[in-house]
Design a protein around this motif. Structure first.
Motif, PDB file in Angstrom:
ATOM      1  N   ILE A 161      -4.053  -9.569  -0.407  1.00 14.24           N
ATOM      2  CA  ILE A 161      -4.201  -9.012   0.943  1.00 14.24           C
ATOM      3  C   ILE A 161      -3.853 -10.094   1.959  1.00 14.24           C
ATOM      4  CG2 ILE A 161      -5.765  -7.763   2.503  1.00 14.24           C
ATOM      5  CD1 ILE A 161      -5.686  -6.322  -0.095  1.00 14.24           C
ATOM      6  N   GLN A 221      -8.497  -0.813  -3.352  1.00 11.56           N
ATOM      7  CA  GLN A 221      -9.213  -0.154  -2.261  1.00 11.56           C
ATOM      8  C   GLN A 221      -8.328  -0.004  -1.027  1.00 11.56           C
ATOM      9  OE1 GLN A 221     -12.786  -2.471  -1.953  1.00 11.56           O
ATOM     10  NE2 GLN A 221     -13.955  -1.074  -3.269  1.00 11.56           N
ATOM     11  N   ARG A 222      -7.569  -1.047  -0.743  1.00 11.39           N
ATOM     12  CA  ARG A 222      -6.698  -0.984   0.438  1.00 11.39           C
ATOM     13  C   ARG A 222      -5.625   0.087   0.244  1.00 11.39           C
ATOM     14  NH1 ARG A 222      -1.878  -3.178   2.180  1.00 11.39           N
ATOM     15  NH2 ARG A 222      -1.752  -3.524   4.433  1.00 11.39           N
ATOM     16  N   LYS A 243      -7.032   3.522   0.617  1.00 10.26           N
ATOM     17  CA  LYS A 243      -7.405   3.822   1.992  1.00 10.26           C
ATOM     18  C   LYS A 243      -6.160   4.157   2.820  1.00 10.26           C
ATOM     19  CE  LYS A 243      -9.584   1.612   5.884  1.00 10.26           C
ATOM     20  NZ  LYS A 243      -9.238   0.281   6.365  1.00 10.26           N
ATOM     21  N   ALA A 264       0.842  -1.195   0.000  1.00 12.96           N
ATOM     22  CA  ALA A 264       0.000   0.000   0.000  1.00 12.96           C
ATOM     23  C   ALA A 264       0.877   1.245   0.000  1.00 12.96           C
ATOM     24  CB  ALA A 264      -0.920   0.003   1.211  1.00 12.96           C
ATOM     25  N   SER A 321      -9.879  -5.374  -4.086  1.00 11.83           N
ATOM     26  CA  SER A 321      -9.471  -5.197  -2.687  1.00 11.83           C
ATOM     27  C   SER A 321      -8.093  -4.564  -2.583  1.00 11.83           C
ATOM     28  CB  SER A 321      -9.544  -6.520  -1.922  1.00 11.83           C
ATOM     29  OG  SER A 321      -8.906  -7.529  -2.648  1.00 11.83           O
ATOM     30  N   GLU A 331      -2.619  -9.631   5.271  1.00  9.15           N
ATOM     31  CA  GLU A 331      -2.220  -8.750   6.362  1.00  9.15           C
ATOM     32  C   GLU A 331      -1.807  -9.533   7.592  1.00  9.15           C
ATOM     33  OE1 GLU A 331      -5.483  -6.115   7.052  1.00  9.15           O
ATOM     34  OE2 GLU A 331      -5.021  -4.851   5.317  1.00  9.15           O
TER      35      GLU A 331
END
Lengths: 314, 519
Positions: free
Chosen positions: B169, B118-119, B122, B52, B115, B171
């Motif tokens: 993703i 979007q991540r 954000k 990100a 996703s 995480e």
């Protein structure tokens, strides 16, 4: 003793509060509005571009920069008192982690450099004093002047040139094993060795002129015992103070050397954070550096009585 | 007595000497490199590997890929997406390549793209601004729609931007990603934050065949140009960039190295502090200044082959939307003097500096220290200004300190790192530099604003590029809003046996190529 300790602790806290407060408010006198600079790092990732007004406003909202400086400071200090130094807005990592990850590199480099200056500076200083006005003395003193006056970035590049490029003995840059440590430590150690050497020499000369040395000679003590228990021991007091200062200075980071050797120390972290106005990290670094200086002062003060029992008496 | 004393000092010295020499010899570690391994010495720091925040670096080192990508000849080419089309004035539909596999072997689907984007948006607001995305919706497993905030013909190009890369993703507990799983030719192995070192291995599953190198090590944060030069000479790194300007010739003569100097979408320029105020509100003064700059001598004597004099347009030659018919203001001292004279600037008191209404033309040229050529360029311009009677003082300070001084009478910037391809589309650079609402130097031309707005919503490529070409004609030739000086070229230095590097001028500052191998 206990009273002394409490007094010191009080001073310690006071210095911490003053230094962080000063730094916090001084940061605002830096050129470039804080929100604009932060917006550049956050939104553009490039200081050579200009953020839009919305981006600047977004930064102000997110970090509450429209509040008064005092209230910003109070909320930082409040969290810090609870052990929460905040997060770096650049890396999103907690400040404590940012500092801890650089701690081993910083401490190792500072420690080895100081050790080196001890092993070189003190013997050479003593030698120069004992053989005052001889060739040895001149040689040592000249070397010391050279060591002090050489800019350390130049010495660093020269060392890389000789030991890495010509002789292929050490790696040029980076952080890792013992081999990576040598050149930066020698670079930093050279200047401090020179300082320590000169100080040891002059302090030793001073001591050797004292009456108690003459008295010791007069009562027939051996050279070794005069040297070890009387002259060297007394001459070392100012030297130890200096070592403490040098060590503190090195723990605070040496930006140029860290940059040349790509050494992940506190100095670079601090400078990078200042240019990005990463206030939590800057404050964290200042806290850390102040803490280190204070701890060193404590230690040095604790060492004095071992060398000079008169000091412990008070 | 003396004997004993010397003896003890002697033994102390001996110990010291032993300690030092021991440490020296203990480090005679041979720097072994496996056959197909590349160590890269990188200028900038990284700090973390969460895509990100850092997909730009991951993209440059071929770990992460975006929906589209951009070829060395500036064309937008398919990458994770096979094709795309507009489905309305503010919406684009992307069709994914169905054979894409992540580094962990799983298939890439539209859900992953949605996703990941979007991540990123954000967590990293800078990307949000640069991508201009409002909404991303999955249509089916291999199709997705992206809606833009404003009607935006440049979206497919924006998707090639390194920061818009796609990743899985995965995480950790704290919401960050410490093991990026992407789709590129190289896969992530490890990252050490203390030494800022990234280890990569080849992706055997890569759809176009595995790269030739088995492993790549990237050592970030070697900020010092001299240090990089010595690191490549000693063999500690196999690939690095931007050694000191003065070392270019010497490195070119070194038989163990390759020196590749290639185009980059970056340049140097002169920027007026404020074109709405005297003295730069007068176009004649701006033109006089543009004529006074000897670009050839700057390119030859300061950039020393690592750059090229500008022809009057700051956009990189070769870009499809570049106007190649800019006349520019080639070096002409007489014309510059005449123009200043016409504008009323004459040397009435005989001190060699022109003046008007009692005011001498004394200005400050600001520049910053981080780009090594800038201070020298500023000094060259200072002496060139002297020729036409402008007395300039050069001041070198931090960027932000300079922008605080934009109000000073007659201030000017000597700027570098002027990147016109951060996003492979004309809108990014031209809007940033010339749209009046973005101009920090108060340039305002209603015609330019109008053309830019038209271009935003023109989806026909030729027509769109034509609008941007008209803008360039106005801002450079007619209005002389900025004075381009030179194009900056990138200097890549590699070990002799490193072959197959294909320069891609679009990347900042470079991108390794999957065809690199050790001979």
């Amino acid at each position: 003793m206990l009273l002394n300790f409490i007094k010191r602790l009080g001073i310690f806290c006071l210095v911490l509060v003053i230094s962080t407060t000063l730094v916090f408010f001084m940061l605002h006198s830096l050129p470039g509005e804080k929100a604009v600079v932060m917006a550049k790092y956050i939104f553009l990732g490039n200081v050579e571009l200009n953020p839009s007004n919305e981006e600047i406003q977004q930064v102000k909202d997110k970090f509450d920069l429209d509040r008064s400086l005092m209230s910003q400071y109070i909320s930082w200090a409040g969290a810090a008192l609870h052990g929460d130094l905040g997060k770096s807005y650049q890396s999103n990592d907690p400040v404590s982690e940012e500092i801890l990850i650089r701690l081993p590199a910083t401490i190792t480099l500072a420690f080895v450099s100081v050790l080196m200056s001890l092993f070189i500076g003190i013997p050479l200083g003593v030698l120069a004093a004992v053989k005052q006005n001889s060739i040895t003395d001149y040689l040592c003193s000249t070397t010391a002047v050279l060591g002090i006056s050489m800019p350390n970035f130049w010495l660093a590049l020269l060392l890389i040139l000789v030991f890495s490029l010509k002789l292929n003995l050490t790696p040029t840059i980076g952080y890792g094993g013992l081999s990576h440590l040598i050149l930066p430590a020698v670079t930093l150690g050279t200047a401090s060795s020179a300082v320590i050497m000169r100080l040891t020499r002059s302090s030793m000369l001073e001591v050797m002129r004292q009456d108690y040395i003459r008295a010791a000679r007069g009562k027939g003590l051996s050279g070794r015992s005069i040297f070890l228990t009387h002259s060297l021991r007394n001459a070392l007091i100012p030297v130890i103070t200096m070592i403490g200062l040098e060590f503190g200075h090195l723990l605070g980071g040496t930006v140029i050397i860290e940059t040349i050797f790509a050494w992940p120390g506190i100095g670079r972290l601090l400078i990078d954070s200042i240019s990005a106005r990463d206030i939590p990290v800057i404050q964290g670094c200042v806290l850390f550096i102040t803490l280190m200086y204070m701890l060193l002062n404590f230690t040095i003060d604790a060492v004095y009585p071992l060398i000079d029992p008169r000091i412990g008496g008070n | 007595m003396t004997k004993i004393r010397t003896k003890s000092i002697g033994s102390m010295l001996l110990i010291a000497a032993m300690l030092i020499s021991m440490s020296f010899f203990s480090c005679m570690t041979a720097l072994c490199s496996s056959d197909q391994k590349l160590v890269v010495g990188e200028v900038w720091t990284m700090g973390s590997v969460d895509p990100a925040m850092h997909s730009y670096e991951l993209n440059n080192f071929l770990v992460a890929e975006g929906l589209t990508s951009i070829s060395p000849d500036f064309k937008i080419v398919p990458c994770l997406a096979d094709s795309w089309e507009t489905s309305g004035s503010d919406s684009w539909r992307f069709h994914l390549n169905k054979d894409i596999k992540f580094h962990d072997g799983s298939k890439l689907t539209a859900d992953d793209v949605v996703s990941a984007l979007q991540r990123t948006m954000k967590m990293n607001p800078s990307v949000t601004g640069q991508l201009n995305i409002k909404k991303i919706t999955k249509v089916d497993d291999y199709t997705l729609d992206i809606t833009t905030n404003t009607s935006d013909a440049s979206l497919p190009a924006r998707m090639a931007y390194g920061r818009a890369s796609i990743y899985k993703i995965n995480e950790d507990g704290d919401g960050t990603i410490s093991t990026p799983i992407c789709t590129g030719p190289f896969k992530f192995v490890s990252y050490d934050k203390a030494s800022d070192t990234l280890e990569l291995a080849k992706n055997e599953l890569y759809r176009e065949g595995a790269p030739k190198l088995d492993a790549v090590t990237v050592r970030f944060g070697i900020g010092d140009a001299n240090a990089r030069e010595m690191a490549i000479e000693s063999g500690e790194v196999d690939f690095t960039t931007e050694p000191p300007l003065g070392s270019t010739k010497r490195l070119q003569g070194d038989a163990s190295l390759n020196v590749i100097i290639h185009q980059l979408c970056q340049g140097y320029k002169l920027k007026f502090g404020d074109v709405s105020k005297a003295p730069y509100d007068d176009i004649k003064v701006r033109r006089a200044i543009a004529y006074a700059v000897d670009r050839e001598s700057i390119a030859n004597d300061i950039l020393l082959g690592r750059g090229k004099a500008s022809d009057g347009n700051a956009l990189t030659p070769g870009l499809a939307w570049r106007n190649n018919d800019i006349k520019g203001y080639s070096y002409n001292v007489q014309k510059a003097k005449d123009l200043l004279g016409e504008a009323g600037w004459k040397d009435t008191d005989g001190d060699g500096i022109v003046d008007k209404d009692g005011k001498s033309f004394k200005i400050t040229l600001y520049t910053w220290p981080q780009r090594p050529a800038l201070p020298s360029i500023a000094q060259a311009i200072q002496s060139q200004f002297k020729e036409i009677g402008i007395d300039a003082e050069v001041r070198i300070m931090e960027w932000d300190a300079i922008s605080d001084r934009a109000d000073e009478w007659g201030m000017m910037w000597v700027a570098g790192g002027d990147a016109c391809m951060m996003i492979p589309d004309p809108s990014y650079y031209i809007e940033g530099q010339f749209l009046s609402s973005n101009c920090d130097y108060h340039y305002k031309n209603a015609k330019v604003d109008d053309l830019i707005m038209q271009a935003r919503s023109t989806f026909d490529e030729d027509k769109r590029y034509d609008l941007y070409k008209q803008v360039q004609k106005i801002v450079y030739d007619d209005d002389c809003a900025q004075v381009p000086i030179a194009f900056h070229y990138l200097c890549v230095v590699t070990k002799k046996d490193v072959k197959g590097y294909v320069p891609n001028p679009v990347h900042h500052d470079y991108c390794i190529s999957s065809g690199i191998y050790r001979e």
